[in-house]
Scaffold this motif. Sequence first.
Motif, PDB file in Angstrom:
ATOM      1  N   ASN A   1      13.376   4.639  -0.335  1.00  0.00           N
ATOM      2  CA  ASN A   1      11.986   3.795  -0.070  1.00  0.00           C
ATOM      3  C   ASN A   1      12.409   2.455   0.458  1.00  0.00           C
ATOM      4  OD1 ASN A   1       9.119   3.611  -0.084  1.00  0.00           O
ATOM      5  ND2 ASN A   1       9.778   1.715  -1.100  1.00  0.00           N
ATOM      6  N   ASN A   2      13.521   1.735  -0.181  1.00  0.00           N
ATOM      7  CA  ASN A   2      13.885   0.420   0.161  1.00  0.00           C
ATOM      8  C   ASN A   2      14.520   0.644   1.564  1.00  0.00           C
ATOM      9  OD1 ASN A   2      16.356  -1.641   0.319  1.00  0.00           O
ATOM     10  ND2 ASN A   2      14.380  -2.389  -0.832  1.00  0.00           N
ATOM     11  N   TYR A   3      15.296   1.592   1.709  1.00  0.00           N
ATOM     12  CA  TYR A   3      16.045   1.858   3.140  1.00  0.00           C
ATOM     13  C   TYR A   3      14.951   2.100   4.051  1.00  0.00           C
ATOM     14  CZ  TYR A   3      19.413   3.300   6.646  1.00  0.00           C
ATOM     15  OH  TYR A   3      20.306   3.238   7.706  1.00  0.00           O
ATOM     16  N   VAL A   4      14.034   2.975   3.978  1.00  0.00           N
ATOM     17  CA  VAL A   4      12.807   3.121   5.156  1.00  0.00           C
ATOM     18  C   VAL A   4      12.215   1.971   5.437  1.00  0.00           C
ATOM     19  CG1 VAL A   4      11.012   4.404   5.754  1.00  0.00           C
ATOM     20  CG2 VAL A   4      13.166   5.577   4.490  1.00  0.00           C
ATOM     21  N   VAL A   5      11.905   1.182   4.222  1.00  0.00           N
ATOM     22  CA  VAL A   5      11.205  -0.126   4.613  1.00  0.00           C
ATOM     23  C   VAL A   5      12.001  -1.003   5.461  1.00  0.00           C
ATOM     24  CG1 VAL A   5       9.878  -2.157   3.568  1.00  0.00           C
ATOM     25  CG2 VAL A   5       9.643   0.210   2.570  1.00  0.00           C
ATOM     26  N   LYS A   6      13.108  -1.222   5.036  1.00  0.00           N
ATOM     27  CA  LYS A   6      14.002  -2.104   5.799  1.00  0.00           C
ATOM     28  C   LYS A   6      14.221  -1.604   7.242  1.00  0.00           C
ATOM     29  CE  LYS A   6      18.962  -3.393   6.091  1.00  0.00           C
ATOM     30  NZ  LYS A   6      19.060  -3.255   7.491  1.00  0.00           N
ATOM     31  N   ILE A   7      14.397  -0.379   7.396  1.00  0.00           N
ATOM     32  CA  ILE A   7      14.688  -0.195   9.086  1.00  0.00           C
ATOM     33  C   ILE A   7      13.364  -0.328   9.757  1.00  0.00           C
ATOM     34  CG2 ILE A   7      16.503   1.244   8.689  1.00  0.00           C
ATOM     35  CD1 ILE A   7      15.065   3.785   8.837  1.00  0.00           C
ATOM     36  N   LEU A   8      12.229   0.131   9.143  1.00  0.00           N
ATOM     37  CA  LEU A   8      10.888  -0.175   9.754  1.00  0.00           C
ATOM     38  C   LEU A   8      10.481  -1.600   9.928  1.00  0.00           C
ATOM     39  CD1 LEU A   8       8.710   2.469   7.944  1.00  0.00           C
ATOM     40  CD2 LEU A   8       9.547   2.647  10.239  1.00  0.00           C
ATOM     41  N   LYS A   9      10.922  -2.462   9.010  1.00  0.00           N
ATOM     42  CA  LYS A   9      10.816  -3.965   9.272  1.00  0.00           C
ATOM     43  C   LYS A   9      11.847  -4.398  10.571  1.00  0.00           C
ATOM     44  CE  LYS A   9       9.481  -5.740   4.815  1.00  0.00           C
ATOM     45  NZ  LYS A   9       9.735  -6.276   3.653  1.00  0.00           N
ATOM     46  N   ASP A  10      12.987  -3.897  10.274  1.00  0.00           N
ATOM     47  CA  ASP A  10      13.833  -4.425  11.587  1.00  0.00           C
ATOM     48  C   ASP A  10      13.375  -4.055  12.862  1.00  0.00           C
ATOM     49  OD1 ASP A  10      15.396  -5.356   9.429  1.00  0.00           O
ATOM     50  OD2 ASP A  10      17.109  -3.649   9.627  1.00  0.00           O
TER      51      ASP A  10
ATOM     52  N   THR B   1       0.881  -1.276  -0.069  1.00  0.00           N
ATOM     53  CA  THR B   1      -0.014  -0.050   0.147  1.00  0.00           C
ATOM     54  C   THR B   1       0.976   1.239  -0.030  1.00  0.00           C
ATOM     55  OG1 THR B   1      -1.832   1.221   1.195  1.00  0.00           O
ATOM     56  CG2 THR B   1      -0.232  -0.047   2.634  1.00  0.00           C
ATOM     57  N   ARG B   2       0.331   2.132  -0.509  1.00  0.00           N
ATOM     58  CA  ARG B   2       1.159   3.343  -0.624  1.00  0.00           C
ATOM     59  C   ARG B   2       0.771   4.181   0.670  1.00  0.00           C
ATOM     60  NH1 ARG B   2       3.876   4.924  -4.985  1.00  0.00           N
ATOM     61  NH2 ARG B   2       3.351   4.180  -6.962  1.00  0.00           N
ATOM     62  N   THR B   3       1.663   4.967   1.223  1.00  0.00           N
ATOM     63  CA  THR B   3       1.274   6.056   2.409  1.00  0.00           C
ATOM     64  C   THR B   3       2.160   7.289   2.203  1.00  0.00           C
ATOM     65  OG1 THR B   3       1.259   6.025   4.965  1.00  0.00           O
ATOM     66  CG2 THR B   3       3.011   5.015   3.798  1.00  0.00           C
ATOM     67  N   ILE B   4       1.617   8.071   2.930  1.00  0.00           N
ATOM     68  CA  ILE B   4       2.518   9.419   2.762  1.00  0.00           C
ATOM     69  C   ILE B   4       2.811  10.076   4.247  1.00  0.00           C
ATOM     70  CG2 ILE B   4       2.222  11.913   2.410  1.00  0.00           C
ATOM     71  CD1 ILE B   4       0.156  11.631   0.176  1.00  0.00           C
ATOM     72  N   ILE B   5       4.026  10.208   4.494  1.00  0.00           N
ATOM     73  CA  ILE B   5       4.350  10.556   5.755  1.00  0.00           C
ATOM     74  C   ILE B   5       5.272  12.100   5.776  1.00  0.00           C
ATOM     75  CG2 ILE B   5       4.560   8.260   6.727  1.00  0.00           C
ATOM     76  CD1 ILE B   5       7.684   8.617   6.190  1.00  0.00           C
ATOM     77  N   SER B   6       5.262  12.666   6.579  1.00  0.00           N
ATOM     78  CA  SER B   6       6.120  14.046   6.636  1.00  0.00           C
ATOM     79  C   SER B   6       7.203  13.931   7.603  1.00  0.00           C
ATOM     80  CB  SER B   6       5.148  15.075   7.094  1.00  0.00           C
ATOM     81  OG  SER B   6       4.061  15.306   6.582  1.00  0.00           O
ATOM     82  N   LEU B   7       8.453  14.109   7.121  1.00  0.00           N
ATOM     83  CA  LEU B   7       9.589  14.274   7.577  1.00  0.00           C
ATOM     84  C   LEU B   7      10.414  15.397   7.761  1.00  0.00           C
ATOM     85  CD1 LEU B   7      11.320  11.055   5.915  1.00  0.00           C
ATOM     86  CD2 LEU B   7      10.058  10.897   8.131  1.00  0.00           C
TER      87      LEU B   7
END
Length: 52
Positions: A34-43, A8-14
Amino acid sequence: MAVSEDKTRTIISLEKDLKAKLESLAKQEDRSFNNYVVKILKDHVQSLEGKE
């Protein structure tokens, strides 16, 4: 761009400085932002699940 059915797509503010740091770290690991953020969230989720 299409998204597969299992995603799913999501929008976040950083904060701009946080995004810049994340982009730099992603580049160091030869990953997209994107891949990096997904990886650190999964970890992070996996580490919390291991504490239960």
